[in-house]
Design an enzyme around this catalytic site. Structure first.
Site, PDB file in Angstrom:
ATOM      1  N   LYS A 124       1.092  -0.752   0.273  1.00  0.00           N
ATOM      2  CA  LYS A 124       0.083   0.140   0.183  1.00  0.00           C
ATOM      3  C   LYS A 124       0.819   1.003   0.070  1.00  0.00           C
ATOM      4  CE  LYS A 124      -0.531   0.178   5.457  1.00  0.00           C
ATOM      5  NZ  LYS A 124      -0.847   1.209   5.949  1.00  0.00           N
ATOM      6  N   ARG A 143      12.708 -11.574   2.396  1.00  0.00           N
ATOM      7  CA  ARG A 143      13.248 -10.550   2.293  1.00  0.00           C
ATOM      8  C   ARG A 143      14.210 -10.484   2.748  1.00  0.00           C
ATOM      9  NH1 ARG A 143      10.074  -5.180   3.903  1.00  0.00           N
ATOM     10  NH2 ARG A 143      10.557  -5.905   5.889  1.00  0.00           N
ATOM     11  N   ARG A 196      16.823  -9.448   8.515  1.00  0.00           N
ATOM     12  CA  ARG A 196      16.519  -8.675   9.364  1.00  0.00           C
ATOM     13  C   ARG A 196      15.540  -9.929  10.748  1.00  0.00           C
ATOM     14  NH1 ARG A 196      13.116  -3.302   7.791  1.00  0.00           N
ATOM     15  NH2 ARG A 196      12.095  -4.913   9.049  1.00  0.00           N
ATOM     16  N   ARG A 202       3.217 -10.384  13.464  1.00  0.00           N
ATOM     17  CA  ARG A 202       2.402  -9.184  13.100  1.00  0.00           C
ATOM     18  C   ARG A 202       1.451  -8.697  11.867  1.00  0.00           C
ATOM     19  NH1 ARG A 202       6.806  -5.972   9.673  1.00  0.00           N
ATOM     20  NH2 ARG A 202       7.766  -7.658   9.234  1.00  0.00           N
TER      21      ARG A 202
END
Ligand SMILES: [Zn+2]
Length: 314
Positions: free
Chosen positions: A13, A127, A162, A173
């Protein structure tokens, strides 16, 4: 366009928001940025926010709303805004609606960028970032893997994962997001303002769908709303001070009937021409027997719906 953006971390978004900012020349209002700016500027609200944060408390909704309101008074927000990260719950959404109603700038669209949880999981946990800070290339082991595992294509440095991108952290989350957002989705759906766009495919495809929603569905509606407001303003020029309080009601009533038959914007035109009948259904109680003056003119079933809904809304 006055837009609230809803979407999970990893939904993309943020990318869509940037494109919207560019295309419609409206600012994104991020409460985090506002807080930092207000604290740095030492404004009244900034000092309140800092006091709360220094005490380890959340900044109150009143303070955040005050900052948003200040931000909306800036010239660049005249054509609209994109709110991202606020509201996060129903009380905040209600307070926001009340504030925007006072400004006669009701939200026009709550845009949900929807992506399946498993895709989000892959986007977030896959990622990898180049550890060479002057390179910073970003990869995804599922969607855009480097040629050699663990090595940056551009500079050959190691890729870092990460720690907050691990599966458990990401899943919780996403759960938090889901819990927060589901009620907001229902809230805006009930107002007829929710639109959902699939957040998968190319960025441009997604953005095409976003702009279609705005141009085909929301823009004509917004035009009808402002025409109705202008007509209302014309019909009663003197009582200026009383007006603002009344405006939000007809505006919302207009939003509802149009929301259902999204396919035919033409239906909204007549609604704009006659703001007068809209005022009648609102005060009318449920009893049919007593009077039948008000709903007589309603030609569409959609119109009738606006009456019970309007009653329910607060
Ligand atoms: Zn690199």
């Amino acid at each position: 366009m006055r837009i609230v953006l809803l979407g999970a971390p990893g939904s993309g978004k943020g990318t869509q928001s940037k494109l919207l900012i560019e295309k419609y020349k409206i600012p994104q209002i991020s409460t985090g940025d506002l807080l930092r700016a207000a604290v740095a500027a030492g404004s009244d609200l900034g000092r309140k926010a800092k006091a709360a944060m220094d005490a380890g408390q959340l900044v109150s909704d009143d303070v955040v709303l005050g900052m948003i309101q200040e931000r909306l008074s800036k010239p660049d927000a005249r054509a609209g805004f994109i709110l991202d990260g606020f509201p996060r719950n129903i009380p905040q959404a209600q307070a926001l609606d009340a504030m925007l109603a006072r400004l006669s700038q009701p939200l026009q669209l709550a845009l949900l960028v929807d992506v399946d949880t498993e895709v989000l999981m892959k986007r977030l946990t896959g990622r990898r970032t180049c550890s060479n800070s002057s390179c910073g290339a970003i990869y995804n082991i599922y969607f855009s893997a480097p040629k050699a595992p663990g090595k940056c294509d551009k500079c050959g440095s190691n890729l870092a994962h990460r720690s907050d991108d691990n599966e458990n952290t990401v899943r919780s989350r996403l759960q938090v997001y889901e819990q927060q957002t589901a009620p907001l989705v229902s809230y805006y759906k009930a107002q007829g303002k929710l639109r959902t766009v699939r957040g998968t495919g190319s960025v441009n495809e997604i953005f095409k769908n976003v702009t279609d929603i705005i141009e085909v569905q929301m823009r004509p509606l917004a035009a009808a709303m402002s025409a109705a407001q202008a007509a209302a303003a014309k019909s009663a020029p003197p009582a200026k001070s009383v007006k603002p309080a009344k405006k939000p009601a007809p505006a919302k009533a207009a939003a509802k009937p149009a929301a259902k038959p999204a396919a035919k914007p033409a239906a909204k035109k007549p609604a704009a021409k006659k703001p007068a009948p809209k005022k009648k259904p609102a005060p009318k109680p449920k009893k049919k027997a007593v009077k039948k003056t008000a709903p007589k003119k309603a030609k569409k079933p959609a119109k009738k719906k606006s009456a019970p809904k309007a009653k329910k809304k607060k």
